[in-house]
Design an enzyme around this catalytic site. Structure first.
Site, PDB file in Angstrom:
ATOM      1  N   ASN A  15     -59.535-110.837 -24.945  1.00 41.17           N
ATOM      2  CA  ASN A  15     -61.004-110.919 -24.870  1.00 41.17           C
ATOM      3  C   ASN A  15     -61.443-111.942 -23.826  1.00 41.17           C
ATOM      4  O   ASN A  15     -62.438-111.732 -23.126  1.00 41.17           O
ATOM      5  CB  ASN A  15     -61.598-111.244 -26.239  1.00 41.17           C
ATOM      6  CG  ASN A  15     -61.707-110.007 -27.111  1.00 41.17           C
ATOM      7  OD1 ASN A  15     -62.511-109.121 -26.844  1.00 41.17           O
ATOM      8  ND2 ASN A  15     -60.872-109.932 -28.135  1.00 41.17           N
ATOM      9  N   ARG A  66     -60.315-131.396 -41.038  1.00 39.44           N
ATOM     10  CA  ARG A  66     -61.090-130.458 -40.208  1.00 39.44           C
ATOM     11  C   ARG A  66     -62.248-131.179 -39.523  1.00 39.44           C
ATOM     12  O   ARG A  66     -62.579-130.905 -38.373  1.00 39.44           O
ATOM     13  CB  ARG A  66     -61.661-129.334 -41.071  1.00 39.44           C
ATOM     14  CG  ARG A  66     -60.650-128.299 -41.472  1.00 39.44           C
ATOM     15  CD  ARG A  66     -61.332-127.092 -42.113  1.00 39.44           C
ATOM     16  NE  ARG A  66     -60.343-126.204 -42.680  1.00 39.44           N
ATOM     17  CZ  ARG A  66     -59.643-125.301 -41.993  1.00 39.44           C
ATOM     18  NH1 ARG A  66     -59.833-125.151 -40.716  1.00 39.44           N
ATOM     19  NH2 ARG A  66     -58.744-124.552 -42.585  1.00 39.44           N
ATOM     20  N   MET A  95     -58.354-119.048 -34.151  1.00 38.01           N
ATOM     21  CA  MET A  95     -57.974-118.884 -35.557  1.00 38.01           C
ATOM     22  C   MET A  95     -58.187-120.165 -36.355  1.00 38.01           C
ATOM     23  O   MET A  95     -57.280-120.656 -37.031  1.00 38.01           O
ATOM     24  CB  MET A  95     -56.509-118.432 -35.650  1.00 38.01           C
ATOM     25  CG  MET A  95     -56.224-117.124 -34.940  1.00 38.01           C
ATOM     26  SD  MET A  95     -57.223-115.762 -35.565  1.00 38.01           S
ATOM     27  CE  MET A  95     -56.373-115.432 -37.096  1.00 38.01           C
ATOM     28  N   ILE A  97     -61.210-122.161 -38.920  1.00 40.56           N
ATOM     29  CA  ILE A  97     -62.529-122.196 -39.560  1.00 40.56           C
ATOM     30  C   ILE A  97     -63.248-123.430 -39.029  1.00 40.56           C
ATOM     31  O   ILE A  97     -62.676-124.523 -38.987  1.00 40.56           O
ATOM     32  CB  ILE A  97     -62.368-122.340 -41.094  1.00 40.56           C
ATOM     33  CG1 ILE A  97     -61.493-121.221 -41.643  1.00 40.56           C
ATOM     34  CG2 ILE A  97     -63.739-122.429 -41.765  1.00 40.56           C
ATOM     35  CD1 ILE A  97     -62.199-119.980 -42.057  1.00 40.56           C
ATOM     36  N   ASN A 112     -68.902-115.085 -32.081  1.00 37.95           N
ATOM     37  CA  ASN A 112     -67.543-114.654 -32.439  1.00 37.95           C
ATOM     38  C   ASN A 112     -67.409-113.144 -32.275  1.00 37.95           C
ATOM     39  O   ASN A 112     -68.390-112.414 -32.384  1.00 37.95           O
ATOM     40  CB  ASN A 112     -67.256-115.027 -33.899  1.00 37.95           C
ATOM     41  CG  ASN A 112     -65.838-114.697 -34.319  1.00 37.95           C
ATOM     42  OD1 ASN A 112     -64.878-114.955 -33.577  1.00 37.95           O
ATOM     43  ND2 ASN A 112     -65.676-114.132 -35.502  1.00 37.95           N
ATOM     44  N   HIS A 114     -65.195-110.029 -34.010  1.00 38.53           N
ATOM     45  CA  HIS A 114     -64.367-109.764 -35.189  1.00 38.53           C
ATOM     46  C   HIS A 114     -63.959-108.287 -35.192  1.00 38.53           C
ATOM     47  O   HIS A 114     -64.802-107.417 -34.941  1.00 38.53           O
ATOM     48  CB  HIS A 114     -65.148-110.100 -36.460  1.00 38.53           C
ATOM     49  CG  HIS A 114     -64.353-109.881 -37.703  1.00 38.53           C
ATOM     50  ND1 HIS A 114     -63.385-110.773 -38.128  1.00 38.53           N
ATOM     51  CD2 HIS A 114     -64.343-108.855 -38.590  1.00 38.53           C
ATOM     52  CE1 HIS A 114     -62.824-110.301 -39.227  1.00 38.53           C
ATOM     53  NE2 HIS A 114     -63.390-109.154 -39.531  1.00 38.53           N
ATOM     54  N   GLY A 148     -70.357-119.459 -43.147  1.00 37.94           N
ATOM     55  CA  GLY A 148     -69.517-118.533 -43.904  1.00 37.94           C
ATOM     56  C   GLY A 148     -68.409-117.954 -43.043  1.00 37.94           C
ATOM     57  O   GLY A 148     -68.334-118.232 -41.838  1.00 37.94           O
ATOM     58  N   ASP A 150     -67.284-115.039 -41.137  1.00 35.62           N
ATOM     59  CA  ASP A 150     -67.738-113.792 -40.502  1.00 35.62           C
ATOM     60  C   ASP A 150     -69.032-113.265 -41.122  1.00 35.62           C
ATOM     61  O   ASP A 150     -69.231-112.057 -41.272  1.00 35.62           O
ATOM     62  CB  ASP A 150     -66.629-112.712 -40.567  1.00 35.62           C
ATOM     63  CG  ASP A 150     -65.352-113.184 -39.873  1.00 35.62           C
ATOM     64  OD1 ASP A 150     -65.456-113.820 -38.824  1.00 35.62           O
ATOM     65  OD2 ASP A 150     -64.269-112.929 -40.402  1.00 35.62           O
ATOM     66  N   GLU A 179     -63.674-104.023 -28.116  1.00 36.84           N
ATOM     67  CA  GLU A 179     -63.995-105.456 -28.056  1.00 36.84           C
ATOM     68  C   GLU A 179     -64.193-105.894 -26.612  1.00 36.84           C
ATOM     69  O   GLU A 179     -65.116-106.642 -26.289  1.00 36.84           O
ATOM     70  CB  GLU A 179     -62.859-106.282 -28.684  1.00 36.84           C
ATOM     71  CG  GLU A 179     -62.685-106.071 -30.169  1.00 36.84           C
ATOM     72  CD  GLU A 179     -61.655-107.024 -30.761  1.00 36.84           C
ATOM     73  OE1 GLU A 179     -61.570-108.181 -30.318  1.00 36.84           O
ATOM     74  OE2 GLU A 179     -60.923-106.607 -31.685  1.00 36.84           O
TER      75      GLU A 179
HETATM   76  C1  GRF Z   1     -59.310-109.923 -31.588  1.00 41.11           C
HETATM   77  O1  GRF Z   1     -58.980-108.802 -32.341  1.00 41.11           O
HETATM   78  C2  GRF Z   1     -60.564-110.562 -32.112  1.00 41.11           C
HETATM   79  O2  GRF Z   1     -61.476-109.644 -32.641  1.00 41.11           O
HETATM   80  C3  GRF Z   1     -60.046-111.441 -33.210  1.00 41.11           C
HETATM   81  O3  GRF Z   1     -58.820-111.946 -32.723  1.00 41.11           O
HETATM   82  C4  GRF Z   1     -58.292-111.047 -31.758  1.00 41.11           C
HETATM   83  C5  GRF Z   1     -58.085-111.826 -30.494  1.00 41.11           C
HETATM   84  O4  GRF Z   1     -57.392-111.102 -29.528  1.00 41.11           O
HETATM   85  N1  GRF Z   1     -61.011-112.453 -33.552  1.00 41.11           N
HETATM   86  P1  GRF Z   1     -57.250-111.704 -28.061  1.00 41.11           P
HETATM   87  O5  GRF Z   1     -56.633-113.087 -28.181  1.00 41.11           O
HETATM   88  O6  GRF Z   1     -58.620-111.758 -27.442  1.00 41.11           O
HETATM   89  O7  GRF Z   1     -56.343-110.765 -27.345  1.00 41.11           O
END
Ligand code: GRF
Length: 198
Positions: A15, A66, A95, A97, A112, A114, A148, A150, A179
């Site tokens: 992404n 955190r 990854m 929170i 974000n 998702h 929260g 997502d 995405e």
């Molecule tokens: C994607 O599926 C995104 O929706 C999720 O984590 C993944 C990240 O993939 N939050 P990348 O690192 O962008 O390839």
């Protein structure tokens, strides 16, 4: 106008790559000021370096709580954004929170992506959840981040079919294609709206 972005990553960074490509091809009016990972050595960092974008690793393992991690994260990202009025934080496979310490520092400025049609299948392993539930349609969601998991305001979604025989990987690959289209598109719509989130 031109958005100032910081992109937070933890993994492969496809992404992130979609954002970098959209900027390079002038489909997205934005500058990526910093790519920050909580994990060293991930491919996302190499992608940023290959595009000449500044990188930083901030390992959560170096912080006792955190809140302590997020306090340092806020400091680094504020510096990277340099007080830009058009600054946004993009979570692209980050990854972690985030606490209110972080979210209060960037109100309505954290976005974000998702891999499900929220509010279905929040949290981890969204693609696996979709396959396990036998849904016929899944997809991806770009949303604002709130306290929260997502649950923040939905900005855009794209749907894909779940085909017979799909597993989390084949479905995940089909969702990822969407995405890569959706996230730069939403960011560009914010840029076109003068930095206002539609
Ligand atoms: C994607 O599926 C995104 O929706 C999720 O984590 C993944 C990240 O993939 N939050 P990348 O690192 O962008 O390839």
């Amino acid at each position: 106008m031109t958005l100032d972005l910081v992109v937070l990553v933890s993994g492969s960074g496809t992404n992130l790559q979609a954002i970098l490509d959209a900027v390079a091809e002038k489909r997205l009016d934005a500058r990526v000021r910093l790519v920050l990972s909580n994990k060293p050595g991930v491919k996302a960092l190499a992608r940023a370096e290959a595009s000449g974008v500044a990188t930083r690793v901030l390992s959560h393992k170096d912080f006792p709580t955190r809140e302590a991690y997020d306090t340092e994260l806020v400091k680094i990202l504020r510096e990277a954004l340099g007080g830009s009025a058009h600054g946004f934080v993009v979570l692209a496979g980050f990854m972690r929170i985030l606490t209110t310490t972080f979210l209060d520092a960037f109100p309505n400025r954290v976005i974000n992506i998702h891999p499900s049609l929220l509010p279905s299948f929040p949290g981890v392993n969204a693609q696996q959840q979709a396959v396990a539930h036998g849904v016929r349609v899944s997809g991806c969601t770009v949303h604002l981040v709130d306290a929260g998991t997502d649950t923040g305001r939905i900005l855009a979604q794209a749907a894909v079919p779940v085909l017979p025989g799909d597993d989390e990987h084949t479905l995940g690959a089909r969702i990822l294609e969407q995405e890569h289209r959706l996230l730069p598109g939403v960011l560009q719509s914010i840029a076109e709206a003068g930095g206002k989130v539609p």
